[in-house]
Design a protein around this motif. Structure first.
Motif, mmCIF file in Angstrom:
data_model
loop_
_atom_site.group_PDB
_atom_site.id
_atom_site.type_symbol
_atom_site.label_atom_id
_atom_site.label_comp_id
_atom_site.label_asym_id
_atom_site.label_seq_id
_atom_site.Cartn_x
_atom_site.Cartn_y
_atom_site.Cartn_z
ATOM 1 N N PHE A 57 14.445 62.663 11.541
ATOM 2 C CA PHE A 57 14.592 61.679 10.645
ATOM 3 C C PHE A 57 14.887 60.651 9.667
ATOM 4 O O PHE A 57 15.356 59.483 10.300
ATOM 5 N N SER A 58 13.154 60.309 9.606
ATOM 6 C CA SER A 58 13.282 58.598 9.194
ATOM 7 C C SER A 58 11.911 59.237 7.591
ATOM 8 O O SER A 58 11.219 59.908 7.251
ATOM 9 N N THR A 59 12.368 58.401 6.607
ATOM 10 C CA THR A 59 12.613 58.114 5.266
ATOM 11 C C THR A 59 12.665 57.253 5.200
ATOM 12 O O THR A 59 12.536 55.477 5.341
ATOM 13 N N THR A 92 19.296 58.172 12.153
ATOM 14 C CA THR A 92 18.007 58.139 11.530
ATOM 15 C C THR A 92 17.719 57.041 11.141
ATOM 16 O O THR A 92 18.330 55.566 11.347
ATOM 17 N N LYS A 105 14.446 53.367 17.567
ATOM 18 C CA LYS A 105 15.177 54.698 17.058
ATOM 19 C C LYS A 105 14.786 55.926 17.986
ATOM 20 O O LYS A 105 14.771 56.690 18.086
ATOM 21 N N GLU A 115 16.198 54.708 8.017
ATOM 22 C CA GLU A 115 14.858 54.740 6.581
ATOM 23 C C GLU A 115 14.391 52.971 6.317
ATOM 24 O O GLU A 115 15.252 52.381 6.967
ATOM 25 N N GLN A 172 23.582 54.903 14.400
ATOM 26 C CA GLN A 172 23.373 55.794 14.213
ATOM 27 C C GLN A 172 22.404 56.019 12.637
ATOM 28 O O GLN A 172 21.858 57.632 12.017
ATOM 29 N N LYS A 173 22.940 54.779 11.965
ATOM 30 C CA LYS A 173 21.447 55.168 10.521
ATOM 31 C C LYS A 173 21.334 53.190 10.154
ATOM 32 O O LYS A 173 22.108 52.631 10.489
ATOM 33 N N GLN A 224 18.924 60.345 18.003
ATOM 34 C CA GLN A 224 19.901 60.959 17.253
ATOM 35 C C GLN A 224 20.064 60.427 15.715
ATOM 36 O O GLN A 224 20.591 60.560 15.414
#
Ligand code: ATP
Ligand code: MG
Ligand code: MG
Length: 143
Positions: free
Chosen positions: A82-84, A33, A26, A35, A3-4, A31
C-alpha cells in the motif's frame, strides 16, 4: 491511528530521514497507506519585475531530476504494501502538497525541517514552514 500518510520528499538528506520515519510509522500502522509526493517546480526567472519561464532545455533537465527523486523514493518504499511515490506537476510545493492532502483526505503529513535550500541557520525551510502553518491535519516535522 493513522490511515493515510503523506510524505513530502525533495531528495534532501533531511527528507530521507523524514521518509525513514514515515516507513517506521507504516510498520506500526500496518493498515495505513503511504504516499510519497515530490512537487516539480517550474524554474522561473525574474527579469526587471517580470516573471519569465526559464528555457525549455532547463525545464526538461529539472523535470528529469524530479523524476529521479521520485524513482529514488519509490525504491525506498518498494518493500512496503500500500505504498506509492508520485510526481506532482508544477507550482509552489507547499500549496500543491496541502491541496493534495485535502483532496485525498490524508490524515498525517511527514516532512523534513529543511530541504535542498542552503540557509542552514533557519529552523524551518519555507516549504516546511508553510505546511506547518497552514495544514489542518497533523504534521510530523523530522529534524
Ligand atoms: P528553502 O526551500 O526555503 O530554501 P529548504 O530547502 O532548506 O529551504 P524546505 O524546502 O522547506 O527547506 O524543505 C523542507 C521539507 O519540505 C523537505 O525536507 C521536504 O520534506 C519538503 N519539500 C521541500 N521541497 C519539496 C518539493 N519540491 N516536493 C515535496 N516536498 C518538498
Ligand atoms: Mg527547499
Ligand atoms: Mg527552496
Amino acid at each position: 491511528v493513522f490511515q493515510k500518510i503523506l510524505v513530502a520528499y525533495d531528495g534532501s538528506e533531511t527528507a530521507k530521514i523524514a521518509l525513514d520515519k514515515a516507513i517506521s510509522l507504516k510498520q506500526v500502522f500496518t493498515q495505513a497507506t503511504l504516499e510519497v509526493v515530490h512537487v516539480f517546480q517550474i524554474a522561473n526567472l525574474v527579469i526587471s519585475d517580470t516573471i519569465v519561464t526559464g528555457p525549455a532545455p532547463v525545464q526538461a533537465e529539472l523535470y528529469q531530476a524530479s523524476e529521479a527523486i521520485v524513482e529514488q523514493a519509490r525504491q525506498r518504499i518498494s518493500h512496503l504494501p500500500f505504498s506509492t511515490a508520485t510526481l506532482l506537476d508544477g507550482g509552489a510545493p507547499a500549496p500543491v502538497i496541502l491541496d493534495y492532502a485535502d483532496e485525498h483526505q490524508f490524515d498525517l503529513v511527514v516532512i523534513g525541517s529543511r530541504g535542498m535550500g542552503a540557509l542552514k541557520e533557519l529552523v524551518l525551510g519555507s516549504v516546511s514552514h508553510e505546511i506547518v502553518q497552514r495544514a489542518n491535519i497533523p504534521v510530523l516535522v523530522v529534524k
